[in-house]
Scaffold this motif. Structure first.
Motif, short mmCIF file in Angstrom:
data_model
loop_
_atom_site.label_atom_id
_atom_site.label_comp_id
_atom_site.label_asym_id
_atom_site.label_seq_id
_atom_site.Cartn_x
_atom_site.Cartn_y
_atom_site.Cartn_z
N HIS A 176 0.89 -1.18 -0.03
CA HIS A 176 0.06 -0.03 0.08
C HIS A 176 0.90 1.34 -0.04
O HIS A 176 2.07 0.99 0.20
N ILE A 177 0.21 2.24 -0.25
CA ILE A 177 0.93 3.65 -0.10
C ILE A 177 1.22 4.04 1.20
O ILE A 177 0.17 4.03 2.09
N SER A 178 2.47 4.48 1.44
CA SER A 178 2.81 4.68 2.63
C SER A 178 3.47 6.14 2.85
O SER A 178 4.27 6.25 1.96
N VAL A 179 3.34 6.86 3.59
CA VAL A 179 4.27 8.23 3.86
C VAL A 179 4.99 7.93 4.84
O VAL A 179 4.83 7.73 6.08
N ASP A 180 6.39 8.15 4.51
CA ASP A 180 7.34 7.74 5.25
C ASP A 180 8.36 8.84 5.91
O ASP A 180 9.29 8.78 6.39
N VAL A 181 7.80 10.09 5.64
CA VAL A 181 8.60 11.08 5.99
C VAL A 181 9.04 11.40 7.62
O VAL A 181 10.01 11.35 8.03
N LEU A 182 8.13 10.95 8.32
CA LEU A 182 8.14 11.01 9.85
C LEU A 182 8.68 9.77 10.13
O LEU A 182 9.76 9.68 11.05
N THR A 183 8.17 8.41 9.67
CA THR A 183 8.62 7.19 10.30
C THR A 183 10.21 7.12 10.11
O THR A 183 10.87 6.38 10.69
N ARG A 184 10.65 7.58 9.00
CA ARG A 184 12.16 7.72 8.64
C ARG A 184 13.19 8.39 9.78
O ARG A 184 14.36 8.00 10.06
N LYS A 185 12.60 9.15 10.47
CA LYS A 185 13.27 10.01 11.39
C LYS A 185 13.17 9.76 12.76
O LYS A 185 13.85 10.32 13.65
N VAL A 186 12.52 8.82 13.21
CA VAL A 186 12.15 8.38 14.47
C VAL A 186 12.99 7.15 14.95
O VAL A 186 13.17 6.30 13.99
N SER A 187 13.23 6.78 16.16
CA SER A 187 13.81 5.48 16.69
C SER A 187 12.97 4.40 16.18
O SER A 187 11.86 4.46 16.33
N PRO A 188 13.58 3.17 16.20
CA PRO A 188 12.56 1.95 16.20
C PRO A 188 11.56 1.79 17.11
O PRO A 188 10.24 1.30 17.05
N SER A 189 11.95 2.14 18.50
CA SER A 189 10.75 1.98 19.60
C SER A 189 9.67 3.04 19.27
O SER A 189 8.50 2.73 19.53
N VAL A 190 9.95 4.14 18.85
CA VAL A 190 8.94 5.25 18.64
C VAL A 190 8.22 4.75 17.49
O VAL A 190 6.92 4.91 17.18
N LEU A 191 9.06 4.33 16.27
CA LEU A 191 8.43 3.79 15.21
C LEU A 191 7.25 2.84 15.33
O LEU A 191 6.14 2.60 14.91
N ARG A 192 7.67 1.77 16.32
CA ARG A 192 6.60 0.55 16.51
C ARG A 192 5.66 1.19 17.41
O ARG A 192 4.37 0.87 17.00
N VAL A 193 5.57 2.36 18.24
CA VAL A 193 4.44 2.84 18.83
C VAL A 193 3.55 3.76 17.79
O VAL A 193 2.35 3.44 17.90
N LEU A 194 4.19 4.35 16.75
CA LEU A 194 3.49 5.15 16.03
C LEU A 194 2.73 4.10 14.81
O LEU A 194 1.50 4.31 14.59
N LEU A 195 3.36 3.04 14.42
CA LEU A 195 2.82 2.02 13.57
C LEU A 195 1.56 1.61 14.34
O LEU A 195 0.53 1.01 13.79
N THR A 196 1.80 1.11 15.74
CA THR A 196 0.68 0.61 16.36
C THR A 196 -0.59 1.35 16.58
O THR A 196 -1.63 0.98 16.40
N VAL A 197 -0.23 2.69 16.73
CA VAL A 197 -1.42 3.53 16.99
C VAL A 197 -2.00 3.63 15.58
O VAL A 197 -3.54 3.63 15.77
N SER A 198 -1.55 4.09 14.68
CA SER A 198 -2.05 4.04 13.23
C SER A 198 -2.87 2.75 13.12
O SER A 198 -3.92 2.85 12.40
N ASP A 199 -2.41 1.54 13.23
CA ASP A 199 -3.17 0.33 12.89
C ASP A 199 -4.41 0.27 13.67
O ASP A 199 -5.47 -0.10 13.36
N LEU A 200 -4.41 0.68 15.02
CA LEU A 200 -5.58 0.75 15.89
C LEU A 200 -6.58 1.64 15.58
O LEU A 200 -7.65 1.49 15.49
N ILE A 201 -5.95 2.86 15.11
CA ILE A 201 -7.02 3.93 14.59
C ILE A 201 -7.63 3.27 13.22
O ILE A 201 -8.81 3.44 13.04
N ALA A 202 -6.79 2.85 12.25
CA ALA A 202 -7.36 2.15 11.27
C ALA A 202 -8.28 1.12 11.48
O ALA A 202 -9.41 0.79 10.69
N THR A 203 -8.11 0.05 12.44
CA THR A 203 -9.00 -1.01 12.77
C THR A 203 -10.38 -0.17 13.30
O THR A 203 -11.38 -0.81 12.82
N ILE A 204 -10.33 0.62 14.01
CA ILE A 204 -11.47 1.07 14.64
C ILE A 204 -12.14 1.83 13.49
O ILE A 204 -13.78 1.67 13.09
N ALA A 205 -11.60 2.64 12.57
CA ALA A 205 -12.20 3.03 11.45
C ALA A 205 -13.13 2.16 10.61
O ALA A 205 -13.99 1.90 10.05
#
Length: 167
Positions: free
Chosen positions: A73-102
């Motif tokens: 799928h298309i993904s915008v990685d401007v932010l995700t390329r700049k953060v640490s792996p642990s922050v990336l894991r949190v961001l991806l998890t939050v976005s997956d949870l929001i997508a699940t709810i939607a």
């Protein structure tokens, strides 16, 4: 148990990916045949445009879980390329949870729309006469599978690949 669900989901997504590709092939062939028939001066099929409309709906909603599962799928990685792996894991998890709810909300309303069309016996009158619930039923199926895939992405991120790159 979740591992078995994940494997089953993979098979379902693959089957829908194949189905979507077959629909695309059918649409391409039917449009090409329609062009040839028209250029030969023969009467057009009439159903081609309508089948393309329905086919695009099928491809979009049944192909989306396959695309998501394969990370195509298309993904915008401007932010995700700049953060640490642990922050990336949190961001991806939050976005997956929001997508699940939607997705779950959309699936709920799509199910209601398909059910009401079935109860009322609504028909779509174009060149073909099609029960509306058949067309609408693709939406809750595809959107629900998307919700399940988003949840499985979270599970894979923390259970199967805890030390791997979370993207």
């Amino acid at each position: 148990m979740i591992g078995s669900l994940d494997k089953a989901m993979g098979r379902v997504c693959d089957a829908f990916g194949i189905a979507a590709s077959l629909v695309i092939a059918f649409l391409a062939l039917s449009v090409g045949a329609e062009v040839i028939v028209r250029n030969l001066g023969l009467p057009a099929f009439g159903w081609t445009l309508e089948m393309c409309e329905y086919g695009l709906l099928v491809v979009t909603f049944l192909g989306a879980p396959w695309v998501l599962r394969r990370h195509e799928h298309i993904s915008v990685d401007v932010l995700t390329r700049k953060v640490s792996p642990s922050v990336l894991r949190v961001l991806l998890t939050v976005s997956d949870l929001i997508a699940t709810i939607a997705c779950l909300l959309l699936a709920y309303y799509a199910t209601q729309a398909a059910f009401h069309a079935w109860v009322k016996g609504s028909l779509l009158f174009k060149y073909l006469v099609v029960p509306q619930w058949i067309v609408l039923s693709v939406l809750p199926v595809g959107i629900t599978l998307l919700a399940v895939e988003f949840l499985l992405r979270i599970w894979r991120r923390f259970v199967l690949e805890p030390a791997a790159d979370p993207a």
